[in-house]
Enzyme design. Structure first.
Site, PDB file in Angstrom:
ATOM      1  N   SER A 256      -4.978   7.473 -95.558  1.00 18.92           N
ATOM      2  CA  SER A 256      -6.224   6.859 -95.144  1.00 18.92           C
ATOM      3  C   SER A 256      -7.345   7.149 -96.135  1.00 18.92           C
ATOM      4  O   SER A 256      -7.284   6.717 -97.270  1.00 18.92           O
ATOM      5  CB  SER A 256      -6.581   7.342 -93.739  1.00 18.92           C
ATOM      6  OG  SER A 256      -7.424   6.416 -93.098  1.00 18.92           O
TER       7      SER A 256
ATOM      8  N   LYS B 230     -25.799   0.195 -75.692  1.00 18.95           N
ATOM      9  CA  LYS B 230     -26.039   1.549 -76.177  1.00 18.95           C
ATOM     10  C   LYS B 230     -24.944   2.519 -75.733  1.00 18.95           C
ATOM     11  O   LYS B 230     -24.617   3.464 -76.453  1.00 18.95           O
ATOM     12  CB  LYS B 230     -27.408   2.046 -75.687  1.00 18.95           C
ATOM     13  CG  LYS B 230     -27.829   3.385 -76.271  1.00 18.95           C
ATOM     14  CD  LYS B 230     -27.948   3.292 -77.779  1.00 18.95           C
ATOM     15  CE  LYS B 230     -28.387   4.625 -78.378  1.00 18.95           C
ATOM     16  NZ  LYS B 230     -28.462   4.567 -79.841  1.00 18.95           N
TER      17      LYS B 230
END
Length: 327
Positions: A161, A213
């Site tokens: 990765s 949010k």
């Protein structure tokens, strides 16, 4: 001459000795004082000679050390330098591999005279795409500014990765046949504990301004809008990763269905599809590619208290806050 003078003085004193006991004792005292004075002068002269020779010895030794150091320094300046940069651990802010530290290490390495090459010893499972991208860009910039100085990555156990993100910027990549390479993907993991809250009868009170949010709050069911928009973020980050690998590997990369799927490959498999250039170790590479260069290690210097803080959970808390990562 002093000895003869002393003997003459003693002889004269003996000849002049009076015959009474009082005078005899005085003359004996005088003789003893004279003998002690002569012995003390001899001793002082010997110590003086000793200190002179000792001082001359230390001065000569100091001059020898300075001259040899200057000779070694001159020799090292004229000899090629090979920069070794170890990158081991998780990538991210406050983690083992932090972008600001390693960009500075690259700058330090390129300040060396007669730099023959840079070898990055990679052993990382990944981490922050931001920090991986910053290091990637720094490596690419050095390659463009110094095309005659090769940057080579040698994979130890793992370049997955974010670790492979950084490695793909290098001119060449080598790994062991059993190394794990790739994992070109993006992951963001969490959990949904909203049903558990209902089951145990606990109500969560969260106040937000903005309807999305709290879309990653594990105690609130994720909305369809939140899922779709978060997936867009992951896909865009993944595409940035893919583009970086394509630019770094160029025509050497053989694109298959698995290359960008997040799958990891052994060193042998990675070589076949062009993720790496060959199978080798750091020691073998140094002997075959840079036999006459002097290896110099460039590694970050950490305050011992930083390690203690990490062990007490500071780093763990930082990782919890970083929800998006290349892993």
């Amino acid at each position: 001459a002093r000895e003869e003078a002393k003997q003459q003085a003693v002889k004269t004193a003996e000849e002049s000795k009076p015959e009474n006991d009082t005078d005899t004792k005085l003359w004996q005292l005088l003789e003893k004082t004279l003998n002690d004075t002569v012995v003390e002068k001899r001793r002082a002269r010997r110590w003086k000679i000793f200190f002179r020779f000792t001082t001359m010895f230390f001065i000569a030794a100091l001059i020898g050390v300075v001259v040899s150091q200057m000779t070694l320094t001159t020799a090292n300046l004229n000899k090629d330098t090979l920069a070794i940069i170890p990158m081991r651990g998780v990538i991210g802010s406050g983690a083992d591999i932090e972008a600001s530290e390693y960009v500075d290490l690259l700058d330090d390495a390129y300040r060396r005279q007669n730099l023959a090459g840079v070898v990055i010893e990679m052993n990382s499972p990944g981490g922050s795409p931001v920090h991986a991208g910053i290091i990637y860009d720094a490596i690419r910039q050095k390659e463009s500014l110094y095309p005659n100085v090769p940057i080579i990555v040698v994979v130890e156990d793992l370049a997955a990765s974010g670790g492979y993100y950084i490695a793909s910027a290098a001119d060449e990549i080598y790994a062991d046949k059993a190394s794990l390479v790739g994992s070109i993907g993006v992951i963001s993991s969490g959990w949904d504990a909203s049903k558990l809250m209902d089951k145990i009868g606990v109500e969560r009170r969260t106040f937000t301004a903005g309807r999305n949010k709290d879309f990653l709050d594990p105690f609130v069911p994720m909305s369809k809008e939140g899922k779709e928009k978060w997936q867009v973020v992951l896909d865009e980050t993944h595409q940035q990763f893919i583009n970086a690998v394509k630019v770094g590997r160029g025509d050497r990369l053989k694109i298959t269905d698995d290359v960008f799927s997040g799958m990891v490959f052994t060193g042998v498999q990675a070589q076949k599809i062009g993720l790496i250039d060959g199978l080798s170790s750091a020691n073998n590479l140094l002997k075959t590619r840079f036999p006459n260069a002097t290896p110099v290690v460039f590694a970050p210097e950490h305050d011992p208290w930083e390690k203690v803080a990490k062990e007490f959970g500071v780093q763990f808390a930082a990782n919890i806050l970083t929800r998006l990562s290349l892993q």
